[in-house]
Design a protein around this motif. Structure first.
Motif, mmCIF file in Angstrom:
data_model
loop_
_atom_site.group_PDB
_atom_site.id
_atom_site.type_symbol
_atom_site.label_atom_id
_atom_site.label_comp_id
_atom_site.label_asym_id
_atom_site.label_seq_id
_atom_site.Cartn_x
_atom_site.Cartn_y
_atom_site.Cartn_z
ATOM 1 N N GLN A 82 -6.699 69.272 -9.768
ATOM 2 C CA GLN A 82 -7.533 69.908 -8.751
ATOM 3 C C GLN A 82 -8.788 69.089 -8.469
ATOM 4 O OE1 GLN A 82 -6.821 72.353 -6.741
ATOM 5 N NE2 GLN A 82 -8.814 72.183 -5.727
ATOM 6 N N ARG A 85 -7.747 66.308 -6.262
ATOM 7 C CA ARG A 85 -7.427 66.811 -4.920
ATOM 8 C C ARG A 85 -8.697 67.029 -4.104
ATOM 9 N NH1 ARG A 85 -2.970 69.146 -2.640
ATOM 10 N NH2 ARG A 85 -1.897 69.111 -4.654
ATOM 11 N N PRO A 141 2.041 67.767 2.918
ATOM 12 C CA PRO A 141 2.845 67.657 1.704
ATOM 13 C C PRO A 141 3.946 66.606 1.855
ATOM 14 C CG PRO A 141 3.411 69.641 2.936
ATOM 15 C CD PRO A 141 2.202 69.064 3.598
ATOM 16 N N TRP A 179 -3.108 58.624 -2.748
ATOM 17 C CA TRP A 179 -2.474 59.927 -2.996
ATOM 18 C C TRP A 179 -0.976 59.786 -2.803
ATOM 19 C CZ3 TRP A 179 -4.848 63.794 -5.301
ATOM 20 C CH2 TRP A 179 -4.201 65.039 -5.386
ATOM 21 N N LYS A 181 3.102 61.128 -2.637
ATOM 22 C CA LYS A 181 3.843 62.206 -1.977
ATOM 23 C C LYS A 181 4.309 63.292 -2.942
ATOM 24 C CE LYS A 181 8.182 59.571 -1.966
ATOM 25 N NZ LYS A 181 9.226 58.987 -1.082
ATOM 26 N N ASP A 182 4.235 63.017 -4.243
ATOM 27 C CA ASP A 182 4.579 64.050 -5.223
ATOM 28 C C ASP A 182 3.397 64.957 -5.546
ATOM 29 O OD1 ASP A 182 3.040 62.298 -6.663
ATOM 30 O OD2 ASP A 182 4.509 61.904 -8.232
ATOM 31 N N GLY A 183 2.294 64.792 -4.783
ATOM 32 C CA GLY A 183 1.142 65.671 -4.964
ATOM 33 C C GLY A 183 0.206 65.255 -6.077
#
Length: 276
Positions: A82, A85, A141, A179, A181-183
Motif C-alpha cells: 500500500q 501504491r 489493472p 509498476w 502488471k501484477d500489481g
C-alpha cells in the motif's frame, strides 16, 4: 552512543546467499560499525514466483553465522504494498509515469543498446511513451507503467567508494519500469520508498547497481525525497571472470558452512576473488 548513520542489508529470498552477498553485507556491517551507526535488515520478497520462506530462514541463519548483526524489526516488502501504491499514485498525478503495453517479446525484438553485465534493464525505445506528459490518478489493472526520464540530462552523483559517476538519461538508460502488471512495484520504486521510510543515510550495495542509482535519483526527485549517500562495492567473480550469482552453489554461504569453513575465513576468501 550512536551517530545519525543508518545503513541497511537488503537480501532477496530467491536463493541461497553466496560469497558476493557476504562480501557486500560485511562491508555494510563494517561501515555501520565505523560510523557507530545502526544497521537495518530488509527482506526484499516482492518476487512471488521465486521468493520462498526457506530462503528467508537460510539468509537469517547465514547472516548470523557470519557475525553480522542488525537492529530489529525486519522490514518485509510484501507487507508494504500500500505504501508503494501511494507513491506510484503520486507519480501518476505528477505526470511522471505512463502505461506500457509492450510484452517481453516486444521488448526483445526492439533495437536496443547492448545489454551490459552491470545493468538488468535494457534501454527502452519509447514505443509506448506519449507525446506529452499527462497527469492521472487512475491505475489501470494488468498494466505495466514506466517513468519518463529527462532525455539528454546527465545524472551525477559521488560514490563513496568508486568516486564521481555520471549517466545520461535516454542513452545509458531509458524510461524504466516502476509498476508491474501484477500489481506490485518494481525494484527501483520499492527500494526508493523503503530507503526513505527507513531513514537510510548510506546505501551499500554492489557495483552492478550503479546505473540503478541514477534511476533512483530521478525517482527521489519526482517524489521530493532526499537522496542517501551511496557506496558501491566491487563485485566478486568466479575463475572464469563471471560475477557471482545465486547459481554458484559451490560458493553459497550454506555450502561453505557445510564444508566446515570458519566464519572468519569468509572475508579472506572473498578478498581473493576480488583480486581476479
Amino acid at each position: 552512543m550512536t551517530s545519525g548513520y543508518i545503513g541497511r542489508l537488503a537480501p532477496s529470498p530467491t536463493g541461497l546467499l553466496h560469497l558476493g552477498h557476504a562480501a557486500t553485507f560485511w562491508t555494510a556491517y563494517q561501515r555501520a560499525q565505523e560510523h557507530r551507526g545502526t544497521l537495518l535488515l530488509r527482506n526484499e520478497d516482492l518476487d512471488p514466483q521465486r521468493s520462498k520462506q526457506e530462503f528467508v530462514e537460510a539468509m537469517l541463519e547465514d547472516l548470523a553465522w557470519l557475525g553480522i548483526e542488525w537492529a530489529p524489526p525486519i522490514v518485509v516488502q510484501s507487507r508494504r504494498v500500500q505504501l508503494y501504491r501511494e507513491a506510484f499514485a503520486r507519480l501518476l498525478a505528477g505526470g511522471f509515469a505512463y502505461p506500457c503495453t509492450c510484452s517481453r517479446r516486444d521488448l526483445a525484438l526492439m533495437v536496443q543498446a547492448p545489454h551490459e553485465e552491470s545493468d538488468d534493464e535494457p534501454v527502452y525505445n519509447g514505443h509506448c511513451r506519449p507525446v506529452a506528459s499527462a497527469s492521472s490518478t487512475a491505475i489501470e489493472p494488468g498494466m505495466n507503467y514506466r517513468l519518463r526520464v529527462p532525455d539528454g540530462e546527465t545524472i551525477r552523483f559521488s560514490d563513496r567508494n568508486l568516486g564521481a559517476q555520471s549517466f545520461i538519461a535516454g542513452i545509458d538508460f531509458g524510461d524504466f519500469l516502476i509498476w508491474r502488471k501484477d500489481g506490485l512495484p518494481s525494484y527501483q520504486l520499492a527500494c526508493v520508498i523503503d530507503d526513505a521510510a527507513m531513514g537510510i543515510t548510506e546505501v551499500v550495495r554492489g557495483a552492478d547497481l550503479l546505473k540503478s542509482t541514477a534511476r533512483q535519483i530521478l525517482l527521489q526527485r519526482a517524489l521530493n525525497l532526499q537522496s542517501p549517500a551511496y557506496f558501491h562495492a566491487q563485485l566478486l567473480r568466479d575463475e572464469h571472470g563471471v560475477r557471482l550469482a545465486k547459481r554458484h552453489d559451490a560458493l553459497a554461504i550454506r555450502t561453505l558452512r557445510q564444508q566446515g569453513v570458519a566464519p572468519e575465513m569468509v572475508p579472506m576468501i572473498a578478498q581473493s576473488l576480488k583480486t581476479r
